[in-house]
Design an enzyme around this catalytic site. Structure first.
Site, PDB file in Angstrom:
ATOM      1  N   LYS A   1       7.950   4.104  -1.093  1.00  9.33           N
ATOM      2  CA  LYS A   1       7.535   3.165  -0.818  1.00  9.33           C
ATOM      3  C   LYS A   1       6.006   3.324   0.213  1.00  9.33           C
ATOM      4  CE  LYS A   1      11.641   0.348  -0.130  1.00  9.33           C
ATOM      5  NZ  LYS A   1      12.373  -0.318   0.822  1.00  9.33           N
TER       6      LYS A   1
ATOM      7  N   TYR B   1      11.394  -8.205  -6.037  1.00  7.58           N
ATOM      8  CA  TYR B   1      12.347  -8.544  -5.029  1.00  7.58           C
ATOM      9  C   TYR B   1      12.876  -9.974  -5.177  1.00  7.58           C
ATOM     10  CZ  TYR B   1      12.057  -3.810  -2.623  1.00  7.58           C
ATOM     11  OH  TYR B   1      12.086  -2.685  -2.234  1.00  7.58           O
TER      12      TYR B   1
ATOM     13  N   THR C   1      20.358   1.763   4.433  1.00 10.19           N
ATOM     14  CA  THR C   1      19.166   0.784   4.423  1.00 10.19           C
ATOM     15  C   THR C   1      18.484   0.927   5.861  1.00 10.19           C
ATOM     16  OG1 THR C   1      20.006  -0.951   2.903  1.00 10.19           O
ATOM     17  CG2 THR C   1      18.282  -1.476   4.162  1.00 10.19           C
TER      18      THR C   1
ATOM     19  N   ARG D   1      16.237   8.654   4.109  1.00  8.42           N
ATOM     20  CA  ARG D   1      15.803   7.641   5.074  1.00  8.42           C
ATOM     21  C   ARG D   1      15.928   8.082   6.439  1.00  8.42           C
ATOM     22  NH1 ARG D   1      18.222   2.409   1.689  1.00  8.42           N
ATOM     23  NH2 ARG D   1      16.346   1.805   0.564  1.00  8.42           N
TER      24      ARG D   1
ATOM     25  N   ASN E   1      11.330   1.739   5.085  1.00  5.45           N
ATOM     26  CA  ASN E   1      12.304   2.802   5.124  1.00  5.45           C
ATOM     27  C   ASN E   1      12.037   3.615   3.613  1.00  5.45           C
ATOM     28  OD1 ASN E   1      13.177   1.116   2.909  1.00  5.45           O
ATOM     29  ND2 ASN E   1      15.168   0.571   3.560  1.00  5.45           N
TER      30      ASN E   1
ATOM     31  N   HIS F   1      13.106   3.176  -2.317  1.00  4.81           N
ATOM     32  CA  HIS F   1      13.931   2.161  -3.099  1.00  4.81           C
ATOM     33  C   HIS F   1      14.680   2.814  -4.129  1.00  4.81           C
ATOM     34  CE1 HIS F   1      15.449  -1.611  -5.162  1.00  4.81           C
ATOM     35  NE2 HIS F   1      15.090  -0.702  -6.268  1.00  4.81           N
TER      36      HIS F   1
ATOM     37  N   GLU G   1      14.793  -3.671 -13.062  1.00  6.24           N
ATOM     38  CA  GLU G   1      13.658  -3.102 -12.275  1.00  6.24           C
ATOM     39  C   GLU G   1      13.153  -1.823 -13.254  1.00  6.24           C
ATOM     40  OE1 GLU G   1      15.971  -1.153  -8.826  1.00  6.24           O
ATOM     41  OE2 GLU G   1      16.215  -3.334  -8.053  1.00  6.24           O
TER      42      GLU G   1
END
Ligand code: GDP
Length: 138
Positions: free
Chosen positions: A10, A50, A92, A103, A113, A116, A127
């Site tokens: 991310k 998302y 998460t 994480r 975080n 993914h 995805e």
């Protein structure tokens, strides 16, 4: 069972120069990189990715975050790749993530975080083709 899963590094982790460190953790655990690229999503592309979260209170904030800067998207392949990736990533919320997980080590908070990973075979089936064509997955 051999599986493929979609992983994203991310914007928070990319901006901290953690691409190599994060990919190494997956490779050391026996996962193979089948496809890889660095891109920047538009707000609409992040909303499409998302879409399952569209009713959640954090949908706007999450999609702003995911389109704020470059990300690295990849397809990882291996035995039980979906569950394996989830375990290496950790919970998460980094406050609840186990020691040694990505994480726990690199996330800033429940939203920013670091990574993914697809949460099911059904999610992976949506995805992976969101970012990669058949010819790009080797
Ligand atoms: P994941 O499968 O572990 O990524 O978690 P989810 O599918 O539940 O949520 C998707 C992403 O939305 C998470 O990775 C976070 O970036 C973000 N997120 C999840 N829960 C929250 C929350 O309570 N607040 C905010 N701001 N973001 C959240």
């Amino acid at each position: 069972m051999m599986e493929k899963t979609l992983v994203i590094i991310k914007p928070d982790a990319v901006s901290k120069n953690l691409i190599g460190e994060i990919i190494s953790r997956f490779e050391r655990n026996g996962l193979r990189v089948a496809a890889l690229k660095k891109i920047k999503m538009t707000k609409d592309e992040a909303k499409g990715f998302y879409i399952v979260h569209k009713e959640r209170p954090f949908y706007e904030s999450l999609t702003d975050f995911m389109s704020e800067g470059p990300i690295v998207v990849m397809v990882l392949e291996g035995e039980n790749a979906i569950q394996k990736v989830r375990k290496i990533m950790g919970a998460t919320n980094p406050a609840q993530a186990e020691e040694g997980t990505i994480r726990r080590d690199f996330a800033e908070n429940i939203e920013r975080n670091a990574v993914h990973g697809s949460d099911s075979a059904q999610s992976a089936a949506y995805e992976i083709p969101y970012f990669f064509s058949t010819l790009e997955i080797l």
